[in-house]
Enzyme design. Structure first.
Site, mmCIF file in Angstrom:
data_model
loop_
_atom_site.group_PDB
_atom_site.id
_atom_site.type_symbol
_atom_site.label_atom_id
_atom_site.label_comp_id
_atom_site.label_asym_id
_atom_site.label_seq_id
_atom_site.Cartn_x
_atom_site.Cartn_y
_atom_site.Cartn_z
ATOM 1 N N ASP A 103 -14.150 61.470 39.883
ATOM 2 C CA ASP A 103 -15.391 62.540 40.010
ATOM 3 C C ASP A 103 -16.372 60.552 39.995
ATOM 4 O O ASP A 103 -16.306 59.826 39.523
ATOM 5 C CB ASP A 103 -15.185 62.971 38.492
ATOM 6 N N GLU A 148 -19.148 58.180 43.508
ATOM 7 C CA GLU A 148 -20.693 57.886 44.574
ATOM 8 C C GLU A 148 -21.414 56.518 44.263
ATOM 9 O O GLU A 148 -21.289 55.529 45.661
ATOM 10 C CB GLU A 148 -21.953 58.605 44.732
ATOM 11 N N ASP A 191 -20.053 69.572 43.700
ATOM 12 C CA ASP A 191 -20.913 71.189 43.429
ATOM 13 C C ASP A 191 -21.632 71.870 44.096
ATOM 14 O O ASP A 191 -22.790 72.445 44.125
ATOM 15 C CB ASP A 191 -21.515 70.403 42.021
#
Ligand code: MIG
Length: 819
Positions: free
Chosen positions: A429, A432, A505
């Site tokens: 996770d 980015e 999300d």
């Protein structure tokens, strides 16, 4: 690569490379005084050929045209004649098999032709166009198409390319956008972003896939702009006649990918950037996640409820709270005193354990991961040499530079203990990368970039992909011949070689159900097959109806996982009462029934580059003019899925493409190229099966491989025209398939008013354990008198209450004749 004879280039002067470079070095651009000026290509003055590469120069700038294959041509621009190193994380190998190509010089242009495409370079303007030799469809440069600007802030260039946007042209792809499927009329940006609770048309999102498909005059082509800097695409937003793409640095480099069918383009893009390896079979099962299930008693309770309630499930996830103070590769011993035992007990009950691993490593000298990273200088540093620090869940963190091969190797080994404990999947996770407050790293952070060093401007969009690559490659070694399972949030083109993805999300709204449906289709045609949304929506609260509709769609998401944020109400398939629990069970069971089909479709992707989800326009390219029925799609090429996305709906309109279709539930036969209003009560969702399909089915199990299969159902759908179906089988969790240990079966169905014939062709080295097929023939148009299996008549057949012809037969049959 076959060597070609050099074409005769009479008038073209051969260029002297050293002289060109020298000239550039002698006249460096003084960026401190120079205002930003756009620079354009002049007329073509020189041409040179080297193998499959052609170099065109205007005296200063050079353009390389490289024949990658018969159907793919790459174009690169070097503003002052010097190309950058030819390195790409997306494309491991540029050159493919090329048969024949030829360059011809005409009065006003040069043409380079393969058997399918002609690339034309205009002498006066340096415009480049591509002409499909079969359909004559063109993609043409706009005036001053390829140009650049000195980047006075960072050095290098802003680079641009502009193409003509045809009047009837439409655009698809770009992987991770949240609006309509057709991208025409819009502008996009690619910069991997933690986009919590993103909305319709929000941009950019988590992943960067600078690849699009253009379709006009019924023919498709693709452009892959392989540039990892922040990039932009404009599909006729600024000017309806122009399509442009540009980036904040790096090289102007793009691949033209020939069609004419969208499927051809998608498959060829896969030939460049790779396909997803075969996943462990259990990962196609239903997966249950939440932020977070803890302590152990909670995890066990969830697992028990699945089994008690007889709702199939293969995996339970542990989100960040299983760690000790969010330190990766550690356990919170208060919540999980004996993880090895727990994982074993879960495994005994058929559950795989999947855990979260983030990139942020807590700054803590007593923490071995931090110490190793620090001692070996594995963490990213700023341009002034200080470490890149940022706050994430563990507090103050440093971040491994995953663009360094050494760091990736180290990172891959960190999973050793977790693998040894029996953890079966890993979830990466925040890659980015996401940092609290500032969002991401500052631009000046330096990266190794596999030796082609650069700043974060170049490495940002590949950071997540390289993280999950490190994870995947490490696991592959640690797990020996077993298939790893990884999930990533961020990524760049080619990420499909290492991981599945979830869309991040999302929100528990009906709008997000629609967004997710399009998003997964878009990811599919953009080379990312193993994708899914957080079923139910990550933030916010779905009601029972929305959750059940999401489960229904989720059955046909390649990756099927329910997930929810920690501050929401319980979110398991039974959380909304008995009524919805029954619906959720029915659909999760459907996923398990279809398992052999889903697995076969995955193989078609892995081996041949087909997308798993196929938007309607892929079936009928002529219907692309708008966003026509963008909510329908095919899973593989046999099942048409029409999810219900409206609150309160009890029916919906469906469009059936060309051909004959069976309603999956009722067996009603409908003829395609027509619209129908179909019943869609909350406990049903319209699904259609292509006539002539052979749809293999397993008995319902509580998890993949719960029971040994003794018989496989074959649902055979009568057809008047000949239709082929494929079925793939292998061990399910090893790489033996790379040594050709698998089975590929081809079924052919063809019938008429009095006969039906089913042929099977089996090829491969794998032997499944079951012996029999339980055949259900649907839609037989005549009264059955005779069933012959490999020319032997059988009497043991029946017609069941639903009109299906039923009989058993050996799995190795060659021909079934029904009359
Ligand atoms: O800042 O690990 O998208 O799936 O549950 C939030 C906690 C961090 C974001 C992920 C989400 C996950 C959550 N994570």
């Amino acid at each position: 690569m076959e060597e070609q004879e050099d074409p005769i280039i009479d008038k073209a002067e051969m260029m002297d490379e050293t002289e060109d470079v020298q000239q550039h070095l002698n006249n460096p651009v003084d960026v401190s005084v120079k205002p930003i000026i756009k620079q354009y290509l002049g007329a073509v003055k020189k041409v040179k050929k080297e193998g499959n590469r052609f170099y065109f120069s205007d005296g200063d700038a050079r353009v390389e045209v490289r024949i990658v294959s018969d159907e793919i041509i790459r174009v690169r621009l070097a503003p002052h004649g010097v190309f950058l190193d030819d390195f790409s994380y997306a494309v491991p190998e540029v050159d493919q098999k090329v048969s024949v190509f030829k360059m011809v010089e005409l009065d006003d242009c040069y043409t380079i032709s393969t058997s399918t495409v002609t690339c034309r370079v205009e002498k006066a303007t340096f415009h480049i166009s591509f002409i499909d030799i079969v359909t004559s469809v063109v993609m043409v440069d706009e005036p001053n198409s390829m140009h650049w600007e000195e980047n006075v802030d960072f050095g290098g260039y802003y680079i641009y390319a502009t193409k003509k946007c045809q009047d009837e042209e439409n655009f698809f792809g770009l992987g991770d956008k949240s609006g309509n499927f057709n991208l025409r009329g819009r502008r996009f940006e690619n910069w991997n972003t933690d986009a919590y609770s993103f909305g319709w048309n929000q941009d950019p999102l988590y992943r960067t896939i600078p690849f699009y498909i253009g379709i006009h005059d019924k023919a498709a082509y693709g452009i892959f702009f392989d540039n990892t800097f922040k990039s932009y695409f404009d599909f006729g937003e600024e000017d309806v006649h122009k399509t442009s793409f540009w980036a904040d640095g790096g090289e102007l480099q793009y691949y033209y990918i020939h069609g004419p069918h969208m499927m051809d383009v998608v498959k060829r893009y896969a030939s460049l950037t790779g396909t997803h390896p075969m996943p462990p079979k259990w990962t196609l099962g239903y997966q249950q996640c939440r932020w977070s299930y803890y302590p152990e008693a909670k995890v066990k309770d969830i697992a028990k409820q699945f089994r008690d309630r007889k709702i199939p499930c293969d995996a339970i996830y542990l989100d960040i709270d299983y760690m000790d103070g969010y330190r990766c590769f550690t356990w919170n011993k208060k919540y999980f005193p004996d993880p090895r035992r727990m994982i074993k007990e879960l495994a005994d009950d058929g559950f795989k354990t999947v855990v979260m691993i983030d990139p942020g490593i807590k700054v803590d000298d007593d923490y071995w991961v931090f110490k190793e990273g620090k001692d070996n200088k594995y963490f990213c540093r700023r341009s002034d040499d200080y470490f890149m620090e940022g706050h994430v869940w563990p507090g103050r963190c440093q971040f491994p530079d995953f663009t360094s091969p050494k760091v990736r190797k180290w990172w891959g080994k960190l999973y050793e203990e977790l693998v040894d404990m029996g953890v079966a999947g890993f979830w990466n996770d925040m890659n980015e990368p996401a940092v609290f407050g500032s969002g991401t790293f500052p631009n000046d952070v330096r990266h190794n970039y596999d030796g082609y060093r650069g700043s974060h401007r170049k490495a940002h969009n590949v950071y997540g992909m390289q993280m999950v690559r490190a994870t995947y490659e490490g696991l592959k070694k640690l797990m020996r011949n077993k298939r790893p399972f990884t999930i990533t949030r961020a990524g760049y083109s080619g990420m499909q070689r290492y991981a599945s993805v979830w869309t991040g999300d999302n929100v528990a709204t009906w709008e997000h159900l629609k967004i997710g449906n399009i998003q997964c289709q878009r990811l599919s045609v953009s080379g990312v097959p193993f994708c899914g949304t957080d079923i139910g929506g990550f933030s916010g609260e779905p009601d029972g109806e929305l959750f059940s509709r999401w489960i229904q769609l989720g059955v046909f998401s390649p990756f099927m996982r329910a997930h929810s944020a920690g501050d929401t109400a319980e979110r398991e398939p039974w959380s909304f009462g008995d009524f919805y629990e029954d619906i959720n069970r029915k659909f999760i069971e459907l996923r398990y029934r279809l398992m052999p089909y889903l697995y076969s479709v995955f193989w078609e992707h892995h081996r041949y580059g087909f997308p798993i989800l196929r938007p309607l326009i892929m079936l009928e390219q002529e219907n692309v003019g708008n966003n026509f029925r963008q909510d329908e799609f095919c899973y593989g090429d046999k099942l048409l899925i029409c999810p219900v996305l409206e609150q309160g709906a009890v029916s919906r309109k469906v469009y059936l493409p060309k051909g004959t279709w069976y309603n999956f539930w009722t067996h009603e036969v409908l003829v395609g190229e027509s619209e129908h209003e179909v019943e869609a009560q909350i406990d049903s969702m319209p699904i259609f099966v292509r006539a002539g399909s052979v749809l293999p089915e397993y008995p319902v199990m509580q998890y993949v491989d719960e029971k040994a299969i003794t018989e496989v159902f074959l649902n055979i759908y009568h057809s008047d025209y000949e239709v082929n179906s494929f079925m793939y089988e292998d061990h399910g969790d090893t790489f033996a398939y790379e040594q050709d240990i698998y089975l590929e079966k081809k079924f052919t169905v063809k019938g008429d008013e009095a006969h039906l014939k089913i042929n099977q062709n089996v090829a491969g080295l794998y032997t499944p354990n079951y012996e029999l097929y339980d055949c259900n023939v649907i839609g037989v148009k005549f009264k059955v008198n005779k069933v012959l299996i490999d020319s032997k008549e059988i009497t043991d057949f029946s017609i069941d209450e639903r009109g299906r012809l039923r009989f058993k037969c050996n799995k190795n049959f060659f021909e079934i004749q029904i009359s």
